[in-house]
Structure formats: structure tokens, C-alpha cells
Scaffold this motif. Sequence first.
Motif, PDB file in Angstrom:
ATOM      1  N   GLN A  62      30.142  44.053  -5.998  1.00 35.49           N
ATOM      2  CA  GLN A  62      29.725  43.781  -4.615  1.00 35.49           C
ATOM      3  C   GLN A  62      28.260  44.128  -4.380  1.00 35.49           C
ATOM      4  O   GLN A  62      27.815  44.226  -3.248  1.00 35.49           O
ATOM      5  N   GLY A  63      27.558  44.349  -5.475  1.00 38.29           N
ATOM      6  CA  GLY A  63      26.129  44.641  -5.343  1.00 38.29           C
ATOM      7  C   GLY A  63      25.336  43.363  -5.241  1.00 38.29           C
ATOM      8  O   GLY A  63      25.895  42.277  -5.077  1.00 38.29           O
ATOM      9  N   GLY A  64      24.041  43.510  -5.365  1.00 34.59           N
ATOM     10  CA  GLY A  64      23.176  42.332  -5.293  1.00 34.59           C
ATOM     11  C   GLY A  64      21.805  42.689  -4.769  1.00 34.59           C
ATOM     12  O   GLY A  64      21.376  43.836  -4.861  1.00 34.59           O
ATOM     13  N   TYR A  65      21.153  41.684  -4.236  1.00 34.19           N
ATOM     14  CA  TYR A  65      19.793  41.859  -3.743  1.00 34.19           C
ATOM     15  C   TYR A  65      19.767  41.709  -2.227  1.00 34.19           C
ATOM     16  O   TYR A  65      20.566  40.948  -1.669  1.00 34.19           O
ATOM     17  N   LEU A  66      18.864  42.439  -1.603  1.00 34.44           N
ATOM     18  CA  LEU A  66      18.679  42.259  -0.157  1.00 34.44           C
ATOM     19  C   LEU A  66      17.230  42.533   0.225  1.00 34.44           C
ATOM     20  O   LEU A  66      16.523  43.230  -0.499  1.00 34.44           O
ATOM     21  N   LEU A  67      16.805  41.966   1.327  1.00 31.89           N
ATOM     22  CA  LEU A  67      15.430  42.190   1.767  1.00 31.89           C
ATOM     23  C   LEU A  67      15.200  43.658   2.072  1.00 31.89           C
ATOM     24  O   LEU A  67      16.057  44.329   2.637  1.00 31.89           O
ATOM     25  N   ALA A  68      14.037  44.147   1.692  1.00 35.69           N
ATOM     26  CA  ALA A  68      13.681  45.530   1.966  1.00 35.69           C
ATOM     27  C   ALA A  68      12.967  45.657   3.308  1.00 35.69           C
ATOM     28  O   ALA A  68      12.739  46.766   3.795  1.00 35.69           O
ATOM     29  N   LYS A  69      12.558  44.523   3.861  1.00 35.73           N
ATOM     30  CA  LYS A  69      11.891  44.503   5.163  1.00 35.73           C
ATOM     31  C   LYS A  69      12.569  43.470   6.039  1.00 35.73           C
ATOM     32  O   LYS A  69      13.346  42.660   5.559  1.00 35.73           O
ATOM     33  N   LYS A  70      12.217  43.485   7.307  1.00 31.68           N
ATOM     34  CA  LYS A  70      12.752  42.473   8.210  1.00 31.68           C
ATOM     35  C   LYS A  70      12.172  41.109   7.842  1.00 31.68           C
ATOM     36  O   LYS A  70      11.007  41.030   7.434  1.00 31.68           O
ATOM     37  N   PRO A  71      12.924  40.050   8.030  1.00 38.30           N
ATOM     38  CA  PRO A  71      12.421  38.707   7.728  1.00 38.30           C
ATOM     39  C   PRO A  71      11.105  38.400   8.436  1.00 38.30           C
ATOM     40  O   PRO A  71      10.275  37.679   7.901  1.00 38.30           O
ATOM     41  N   GLU A  72      10.912  38.975   9.608  1.00 37.37           N
ATOM     42  CA  GLU A  72       9.671  38.686  10.335  1.00 37.37           C
ATOM     43  C   GLU A  72       8.489  39.475   9.782  1.00 37.37           C
ATOM     44  O   GLU A  72       7.364  39.284  10.203  1.00 37.37           O
ATOM     45  N   GLU A  73       8.772  40.364   8.828  1.00 38.86           N
ATOM     46  CA  GLU A  73       7.675  41.142   8.238  1.00 38.86           C
ATOM     47  C   GLU A  73       7.276  40.624   6.852  1.00 38.86           C
ATOM     48  O   GLU A  73       6.389  41.175   6.203  1.00 38.86           O
ATOM     49  N   ILE A  74       7.975  39.612   6.392  1.00 39.02           N
ATOM     50  CA  ILE A  74       7.638  39.053   5.074  1.00 39.02           C
ATOM     51  C   ILE A  74       7.130  37.629   5.253  1.00 39.02           C
ATOM     52  O   ILE A  74       7.836  36.770   5.776  1.00 39.02           O
ATOM     53  N   THR A  75       5.898  37.419   4.823  1.00 33.18           N
ATOM     54  CA  THR A  75       5.334  36.068   4.947  1.00 33.18           C
ATOM     55  C   THR A  75       5.547  35.284   3.654  1.00 33.18           C
ATOM     56  O   THR A  75       5.775  35.844   2.588  1.00 33.18           O
ATOM     57  N   VAL A  76       5.449  33.985   3.809  1.00 31.41           N
ATOM     58  CA  VAL A  76       5.516  33.090   2.649  1.00 31.41           C
ATOM     59  C   VAL A  76       4.413  33.466   1.662  1.00 31.41           C
ATOM     60  O   VAL A  76       4.621  33.483   0.443  1.00 31.41           O
ATOM     61  N   GLY A  77       3.262  33.820   2.193  1.00 31.41           N
ATOM     62  CA  GLY A  77       2.136  34.202   1.345  1.00 31.41           C
ATOM     63  C   GLY A  77       2.445  35.406   0.471  1.00 31.41           C
ATOM     64  O   GLY A  77       2.072  35.448  -0.695  1.00 31.41           O
ATOM     65  N   MET A  78       3.130  36.393   1.030  1.00 29.72           N
ATOM     66  CA  MET A  78       3.479  37.583   0.244  1.00 29.72           C
ATOM     67  C   MET A  78       4.338  37.203  -0.949  1.00 29.72           C
ATOM     68  O   MET A  78       4.108  37.643  -2.072  1.00 29.72           O
ATOM     69  N   VAL A  79       5.317  36.375  -0.698  1.00 28.55           N
ATOM     70  CA  VAL A  79       6.234  35.959  -1.765  1.00 28.55           C
ATOM     71  C   VAL A  79       5.490  35.141  -2.818  1.00 28.55           C
ATOM     72  O   VAL A  79       5.584  35.414  -4.025  1.00 28.55           O
ATOM     73  N   LEU A  80       4.726  34.165  -2.358  1.00 29.44           N
ATOM     74  CA  LEU A  80       4.020  33.301  -3.316  1.00 29.44           C
ATOM     75  C   LEU A  80       2.991  34.076  -4.130  1.00 29.44           C
ATOM     76  O   LEU A  80       2.857  33.859  -5.331  1.00 29.44           O
ATOM     77  N   ARG A  81       2.280  34.995  -3.507  1.00 29.74           N
ATOM     78  CA  ARG A  81       1.277  35.758  -4.260  1.00 29.74           C
ATOM     79  C   ARG A  81       1.920  36.668  -5.289  1.00 29.74           C
ATOM     80  O   ARG A  81       1.400  36.845  -6.387  1.00 29.74           O
ATOM     81  N   THR A  82       3.050  37.243  -4.914  1.00 27.60           N
ATOM     82  CA  THR A  82       3.753  38.090  -5.886  1.00 27.60           C
ATOM     83  C   THR A  82       4.152  37.280  -7.107  1.00 27.60           C
ATOM     84  O   THR A  82       4.035  37.746  -8.243  1.00 27.60           O
ATOM     85  N   LEU A  83       4.588  36.069  -6.887  1.00 24.36           N
ATOM     86  CA  LEU A  83       5.140  35.282  -7.987  1.00 24.36           C
ATOM     87  C   LEU A  83       4.103  34.419  -8.704  1.00 24.36           C
ATOM     88  O   LEU A  83       4.207  34.199  -9.916  1.00 24.36           O
TER      89      LEU A  83
END
Lengths: 148, 148
Positions: A62-83
Motif C-alpha cells: 500500500q506504499g507508493g509515491y505522493l507529492l511532498a508539497k501542495k499542487p499549487e506549490e509545484i510548477t511545471v517548470g520545477m518538474v521539467l528542470r529537475t528532469l
Amino acid sequence: MILSTKGRYGLKAAFELSRNYGLGPVSLKKISEKYGISESYLEQLFAKLKKDGYIDTVRGPQGGYLLAKKPEEITVGMVLRTLEGEITTSDCLNKEVCSRESICATRVIFEKIEKSINDVIDNITLADMYEEQKNILTEGKNEQETLS
Amino acid sequence: MILSTKGRYGLKAAFELSRNYGLGPVSLKKISEKYGISESYLEQLFAKLKKDGYIDTVRGPQGGYLLAKKPEEITVGMVLRTLEGEITTSDCLNKEVCSRESICATRVIFEKIEKSINDVIDNITLADMYEEQKNILTEGKNEQETLS
DNA sequence: TGCAATCCCTACTATTTCAGTAGGGTATAA
DNA sequence: TTATACCCTACTGAAATAGTAGGGATTGCA
């Protein structure tokens, strides 16, 4: 193609987590099956997002992944730059020639392109994506599918 | 880095031709020396631009390359597309899943990114670049260099 | 007429990135 | 205690990148 599968898969997956925000972890298996993305490959993308503090993990059944911040605190840019790494258009060809940057016409163009991309990706959060999806669904009345 | 050296070198070189518009052909050698770009590599880029009708050539001594159209008729987008291919952000991962495009939130993002890039590159011509460079030079008064 | 400058064309190559695969390990809920 | 899930590293085939190499064909000019 200016984005590789890293950014494309990763953003899709991050959005999936944001849709489950507050509802407990989502397993890799579910996401990779849903989108037809290799589980092991996606795992590597999530590892980066975790390292940068955007997602948390829960191990065991029952584990898995979840956001560590609120959806409104994560931008598309943050995700794309990380990857994908920083979105740039040009390193200077030649540092000496480029000391004349103030009169470099092509540089101006490249900066405009960069800026226009960054303006888009830094001003859309995962929460915005969800809102937009809801709007699209509401408008498209003969669209039978639920948010999936 | 969303542009490779193809687009970066090629735009610089095309701009160089536009600065010599009406003054006869410019040889590869001159351009490649000026910017420190491999002559043979640049040759391959010019071959593509010629094939797409943006430049003409004159063979023999005092020959070289020249724009086939007016600088105001060639956009940055034309040059970049010839050299880099169409600027896209995403092929659909999975055509079946993607038949649900109307509710695909990531697709909307990718389209916005694409549009913002295309808006920039399709609305700047080589002539615009030249104008802008002149303006920059006029403003920077202690910039000693001439247009070079 | 001949030669040097110039473009023309094809093939080759080292390096890096992409898009995964493989195969083990560790934590933990039931 | 066992199955489920994340964790981590290494490996790999294919493609793209950024050129290099080496001829050939034109043509202006001496």
C-alpha cells in the motif's frame, strides 16, 4: 522535439500524483500501467523528483509515491528542470566573440525564446493543470469520460 | 539546451548573409573564420538552407552564399525549422490513450510551450534582427565596436 | 588556357544522450 | 514471514550530435 520522454513522462506522472493529493500514496505500478510507461524508467525519474524534494515515498504494501508539497506549490517548470535540466537555448559559441554580447543579435533571439518558455512553465502549477482539466471536461459535454 | 549547434550556427550565419544583402556573395571561409565554426560543418547547414530556397550560391572565385529573399521575408522560424526540424514538444505517448486528448492536461501544457516558442520565432525576421542590433549599438554609447 | 577559389556531395567517426532493461537490495503492512 | 512496494547501480542498443575527410564540379582571372 525539445522535450525528451523524461520531461514528458515525468510531468504526466507528477500530475497523476497531484490528482491524488491527500488520498495517500500511488504505486509506480499503477501509473506505469495507466500510461504504458516502463516501470523501471519511471522509477528513475521519480528518484530525481524525490531528491529535489517534490515527492515523498512510502515503502511496503500500500506504499507508493505522493507529492511532498501542495499542487499549487509545484510548477511545471520545477518538474521539467529537475528532469531535463535547465531550459537554455545557447551556451556562447566562443567566449571571446561573445564578450561582444551586447551587440550579438542572435543572442537576443535566443534569450527571447528562453524567456517565452520559462514564462509558460513557471506560471503553471500542478493545481492549475487540474483546474484546467476540469474546465475542459465541463465544456466538452458529450465527452463521456470521467477524470481518469 | 533546446537548440543544437545546427540552429545556433545556422542562424548566426544566415544573419551574416542578411547583413551583406545586396553587396554580393559571402564566402564560407569568411563566415567560418569569423565565428570559429568548422567550414565543412557550416557547408552542410547552408546546403539545407539552399535546398529550402532561403539562400543562393555563386561558384568560383569571389563566389559564395547570399540570401535568396529579402531579409524581411525570412523569419528566424524558417531558418530554425530548416536546420532543426519542426519545433515540437510531444508526440503522443500512446495513440490510444491520446485519443482522449481533449482531457489531457499535459498536452495542453506542451501546446502552450510550443505556441510560445513559435510566436517568437515566426515573428522575427532577419531584417528585424538587424534593426535591433542597430538600436542596441545606438543605446550603448561607450560600445566602441562597429557592426561587425 | 590554366589555376586557384569556391561551392558540391558523400561517407565516415568519436562522443554523448536517449530510452530503456536487468537484477539485485531494503523496508514494512498484513 | 511473506508479498508488496520502493531503492540503487550497472548495463545496453539505437540514435543524434558535431564534426572530419576527401574527393568533384564551376568559374573568374592572369
